[in-house]
Design an enzyme around this catalytic site. Structure first.
Site, PDB file in Angstrom:
ATOM      1  N   ASN A 123       0.841  -1.204  -0.023  1.00 17.18           N
ATOM      2  CA  ASN A 123      -0.026   0.017   0.043  1.00 17.18           C
ATOM      3  C   ASN A 123       0.913   1.205   0.129  1.00 17.18           C
ATOM      4  O   ASN A 123       2.125   0.985   0.232  1.00 17.18           O
ATOM      5  CB  ASN A 123      -0.997  -0.118   1.263  1.00 17.18           C
ATOM      6  CG  ASN A 123      -0.407   0.047   2.445  1.00 17.18           C
ATOM      7  OD1 ASN A 123       0.493   0.946   2.805  1.00 17.18           O
ATOM      8  ND2 ASN A 123      -0.407  -1.198   3.245  1.00 17.18           N
ATOM      9  N   LYS A 141       7.641 -19.067  -8.458  1.00 20.41           N
ATOM     10  CA  LYS A 141       7.256 -18.069  -9.308  1.00 20.41           C
ATOM     11  C   LYS A 141       6.200 -18.325 -10.172  1.00 20.41           C
ATOM     12  O   LYS A 141       5.906 -19.403 -10.487  1.00 20.41           O
ATOM     13  CB  LYS A 141       8.161 -17.187 -10.016  1.00 20.41           C
ATOM     14  CG  LYS A 141       7.829 -16.023 -10.814  1.00 20.41           C
ATOM     15  CD  LYS A 141       8.957 -15.390 -11.612  1.00 20.41           C
ATOM     16  CE  LYS A 141       8.317 -14.335 -12.498  1.00 20.41           C
ATOM     17  NZ  LYS A 141       9.316 -14.061 -13.708  1.00 20.41           N
ATOM     18  N   PRO A 166      -3.463 -11.201  10.984  1.00 21.70           N
ATOM     19  CA  PRO A 166      -3.604 -10.882  12.353  1.00 21.70           C
ATOM     20  C   PRO A 166      -3.686  -9.553  12.402  1.00 21.70           C
ATOM     21  O   PRO A 166      -3.036  -8.698  11.756  1.00 21.70           O
ATOM     22  CB  PRO A 166      -2.346 -11.479  13.115  1.00 21.70           C
ATOM     23  CG  PRO A 166      -1.277 -11.667  11.928  1.00 21.70           C
ATOM     24  CD  PRO A 166      -2.073 -11.860  10.675  1.00 21.70           C
ATOM     25  N   PHE A 220      -4.323   3.916  14.887  1.00 19.24           N
ATOM     26  CA  PHE A 220      -4.592   4.978  13.758  1.00 19.24           C
ATOM     27  C   PHE A 220      -5.864   4.454  13.188  1.00 19.24           C
ATOM     28  O   PHE A 220      -6.014   3.315  13.003  1.00 19.24           O
ATOM     29  CB  PHE A 220      -3.363   5.132  13.064  1.00 19.24           C
ATOM     30  CG  PHE A 220      -2.459   6.000  13.458  1.00 19.24           C
ATOM     31  CD1 PHE A 220      -1.537   5.816  14.587  1.00 19.24           C
ATOM     32  CD2 PHE A 220      -2.563   7.508  12.804  1.00 19.24           C
ATOM     33  CE1 PHE A 220      -0.583   6.822  14.962  1.00 19.24           C
ATOM     34  CE2 PHE A 220      -1.416   8.440  13.308  1.00 19.24           C
ATOM     35  CZ  PHE A 220      -0.753   8.067  14.249  1.00 19.24           C
ATOM     36  N   LYS A 255     -11.409  -2.461  18.512  1.00 17.62           N
ATOM     37  CA  LYS A 255     -10.095  -2.916  18.555  1.00 17.62           C
ATOM     38  C   LYS A 255      -9.634  -2.999  20.135  1.00 17.62           C
ATOM     39  O   LYS A 255      -8.466  -3.564  20.370  1.00 17.62           O
ATOM     40  CB  LYS A 255      -9.140  -1.896  17.748  1.00 17.62           C
ATOM     41  CG  LYS A 255      -9.358  -1.615  16.447  1.00 17.62           C
ATOM     42  CD  LYS A 255      -8.187  -2.275  15.528  1.00 17.62           C
ATOM     43  CE  LYS A 255      -8.687  -1.868  14.043  1.00 17.62           C
ATOM     44  NZ  LYS A 255      -7.384  -2.661  13.042  1.00 17.62           N
TER      45      LYS A 255
HETATM   46  N1  CTP Z   1      -3.878  -2.568  12.326  1.00 18.03           N
HETATM   47  C1  CTP Z   1      -3.203  -3.580  12.814  1.00 18.03           C
HETATM   48  N2  CTP Z   1      -3.174  -4.779  12.199  1.00 18.03           N
HETATM   49  C2  CTP Z   1      -3.854  -4.782  11.178  1.00 18.03           C
HETATM   50  C3  CTP Z   1      -4.633  -3.978  10.788  1.00 18.03           C
HETATM   51  C4  CTP Z   1      -4.569  -2.715  11.317  1.00 18.03           C
HETATM   52  O1  CTP Z   1      -2.485  -3.218  13.808  1.00 18.03           O
HETATM   53  N3  CTP Z   1      -3.800  -6.207  10.724  1.00 18.03           N
HETATM   54  C5  CTP Z   1      -3.852  -1.258  12.944  1.00 18.03           C
HETATM   55  C6  CTP Z   1      -3.393  -0.095  12.168  1.00 18.03           C
HETATM   56  O2  CTP Z   1      -1.973   0.024  12.505  1.00 18.03           O
HETATM   57  C7  CTP Z   1      -3.979   1.268  12.627  1.00 18.03           C
HETATM   58  C8  CTP Z   1      -5.470   0.679  13.115  1.00 18.03           C
HETATM   59  O3  CTP Z   1      -5.340  -1.000  13.029  1.00 18.03           O
HETATM   60  O4  CTP Z   1      -3.538   1.630  13.905  1.00 18.03           O
HETATM   61  C9  CTP Z   1      -6.470   0.994  11.846  1.00 18.03           C
HETATM   62  O5  CTP Z   1      -6.190   0.103  10.853  1.00 18.03           O
HETATM   63  P1  CTP Z   1      -7.376   0.372   9.748  1.00 18.03           P
HETATM   64  O6  CTP Z   1      -6.582  -0.416   8.677  1.00 18.03           O
HETATM   65  O7  CTP Z   1      -7.712   1.648   9.565  1.00 18.03           O
HETATM   66  O8  CTP Z   1      -8.593  -0.322  10.184  1.00 18.03           O
HETATM   67  P2  CTP Z   1      -9.199  -1.617   9.784  1.00 18.03           P
HETATM   68  O9  CTP Z   1      -9.008  -2.524  10.911  1.00 18.03           O
HETATM   69  O10 CTP Z   1      -8.709  -2.266   8.494  1.00 18.03           O
HETATM   70  O11 CTP Z   1     -10.890  -1.348   9.469  1.00 18.03           O
HETATM   71  P3  CTP Z   1     -11.440  -0.746   8.133  1.00 18.03           P
HETATM   72  O12 CTP Z   1     -10.891  -1.916   7.189  1.00 18.03           O
HETATM   73  O13 CTP Z   1     -12.932  -0.890   8.577  1.00 18.03           O
HETATM   74  O14 CTP Z   1     -11.100   0.568   7.872  1.00 18.03           O
END
Ligand code: CTP
Length: 407
Positions: A216, A294, A311, A331, A349
């Site tokens: 990403n 591959k 996870p 975040f 969370k």
């Molecule tokens: N995060 C994490 N591990 C993951 C996914 C997310 O630790 N596998 C943490 C990110 O570092 C951030 C927070 O979760 O602090 C929010 O992540 P975000 O991707 O915005 O939220 P999602 O859980 O993906 O929810 P949604 O897809 O509904 O926005």
């Protein structure tokens, strides 16, 4: 203006390199001594072409240290002792040449050697021709030094001795005095000393096969800045970083990982901790059964990639238990209804605080230098003005410190 009272009794080792601005360093010595600072000076060979050792000696009321190989200096005052017996090293003027030697870790004269041998804070006041300052080599050297924790004051814009206009003039002596007071003020403000923090930052890369991955757009700027800001307040920081183009921030232990599962393992290995800040843009899914061969085009249909959930590191660290950090911060990157989604995310969370930001196209948050955030805690929301990511990091680190000190 910084409070100068903090300067009384401090010891500064001033390195004067060879630039026309060296004459201002004589004034700097006077201004520092007026404020109760003991100044010792190292003069480079080129520096001695611009100011006389006698002037420096008269103003510091001390020997002027010039030669790495002088038996008297080495026996009376080894280069290690020179830096050990200072609270701060100041390089003024810092020439392009000395910055390059510092960046390369060279020790080819007394000035470079004390700068390499020191574990004390270092402040540089660059001074050079505008084109030398703007040269990619100088900019890269300066950025590298700053990433290692070297502080900088200036250079200022103005007409230079070479009659050109632009950035390159050394900061004025009183600006340097202010910056020195600022460094001492920051050094004495360590409310997180003795606390351990884990910070996640950057994207994760999830392999599709040995040569391809899902990723990403996260730059890691905000997470790295938070790690540096917590370290600056005295915390012992482990930064767990996905692949970024950023240098490791100064004062942090950094674990480099690629996948979400590696990030989780690195975070768990860094426990116990008092603080966890999950700023990484972790991939929600990985490719199920990514193999070590591959994928080949075989003329048939494109491969169907089956995804499986990664996870959730933030949720895992937030889980109640003995090893849960006292303060877990997540975040929320949202593209609409920011506060509503982020508040729900905080509950889902199980973290204590959520830093919510709008990453809609056009906000420039992803990869940009500024951020507009809302800090969501159990007792309400604080909306912060748009500011550089470094400033967001400093403010967040101060909020963390207040949480622990109760102020
Ligand atoms: N995060 C994490 N591990 C993951 C996914 C997310 O630790 N596998 C943490 C990110 O570092 C951030 C927070 O979760 O602090 C929010 O992540 P975000 O991707 O915005 O939220 P999602 O859980 O993906 O929810 P949604 O897809 O509904 O926005």
């Amino acid at each position: 203006m910084a409070d100068h009272a903090i300067l009384a009794g401090k010891r500064v080792l001033l390195v004067i390199a060879g630039g026309i601005a060296a004459y201002k360093s004589l004034e700097l010595i006077r201004r520092l001594r007026e404020r109760g600072v003991t100044v010792r000076a190292v003069l480079t060979e080129a520096g001695a072409r611009f100011v006389t050792p006698l002037s420096v000696q008269a103003l510091t009321e001390d020997t002027v240290y010039r030669d790495l190989w002088s038996l008297t200096d080495e026996s009376e005052m080894g280069h290690i002792r020179l830096s050990r017996e200072a609270d701060l090293l100041v390089v003024a003027p810092a020439t392009a040449n000395l910055l390059a030697r510092m960046a390369a870790g060279m020790a080819d004269d007394l000035a470079a050697t004390v700068l390499l041998a020191t574990d004390k804070p270092v402040l540089v006041a660059p001074a050079m021709n505008v084109r030398m300052w703007q040269h990619a080599a100088t900019q890269a050297n300066m950025a590298l030094l700053e990433s290692r924790g070297v502080r900088r004051i200036g250079p200022n814009d103005g007409v230079m001795a070479c009659n050109e206009y632009g950035p390159g003039r050394m900061a004025e002596p009183m600006e340097i005095v202010d910056a020195i007071a600022g460094v001492f003020a920051a050094e004495s403000h360590r409310p997180l000393a003795g606390r351990r923090a884990i910070v996640t930052s950057g994207p994760t890369h999830e392999p599709i096969d040995p040569v391809r991955y899902i990723a990403n757009r996260s730059s890691g700027k905000q997470g790295h800045a938070i790690a540096a800001a917590l370290a600056a307040l005295g915390a012992e920081v482990t930064l767990v970083s996905g692949p970024t183009r950023l240098p490791d921030p100064a004062g942090c232990r950094v674990t480099h990982i690629e996948t979400a599962r590696e990030m989780l393992a690195a975070c768990e290995a860094a426990l116990p901790a008092d603080i966890a800040v999950c700023a990484a843009a972790v991939a929600d899914w990985r490719v199920d059964g990514a193999g070590d061969r591959k994928l080949k085009k075989d003329g048939g249909a494109p491969p169907a990639l089956a995804l499986t959930e990664n996870p959730d590191i933030l949720a895992t660290l937030s889980r109640p238990g003995e090893r849960r950090p006292a303060l877990v911060v997540g975040f929320a990157a949202e593209t609409g209804d920011v506060l509503a989604y982020a508040t729900a995310k905080r509950a889902r969370k199980g973290c204590d605080w959520i830093v919510a930001n709008d990453v809609s196209p056009g906000t420039g948050t992803f990869g940009g230098s500024d951020n507009t955030v809302h800090l969501i805690r159990a007792d309400g929301v604080e909306s912060w003005p748009t500011m550089p990511k470094d400033a967001v990091a400093t403010r967040l680190a101060e909020a963390v410190a207040e949480y622990f000190t109760g102020k």
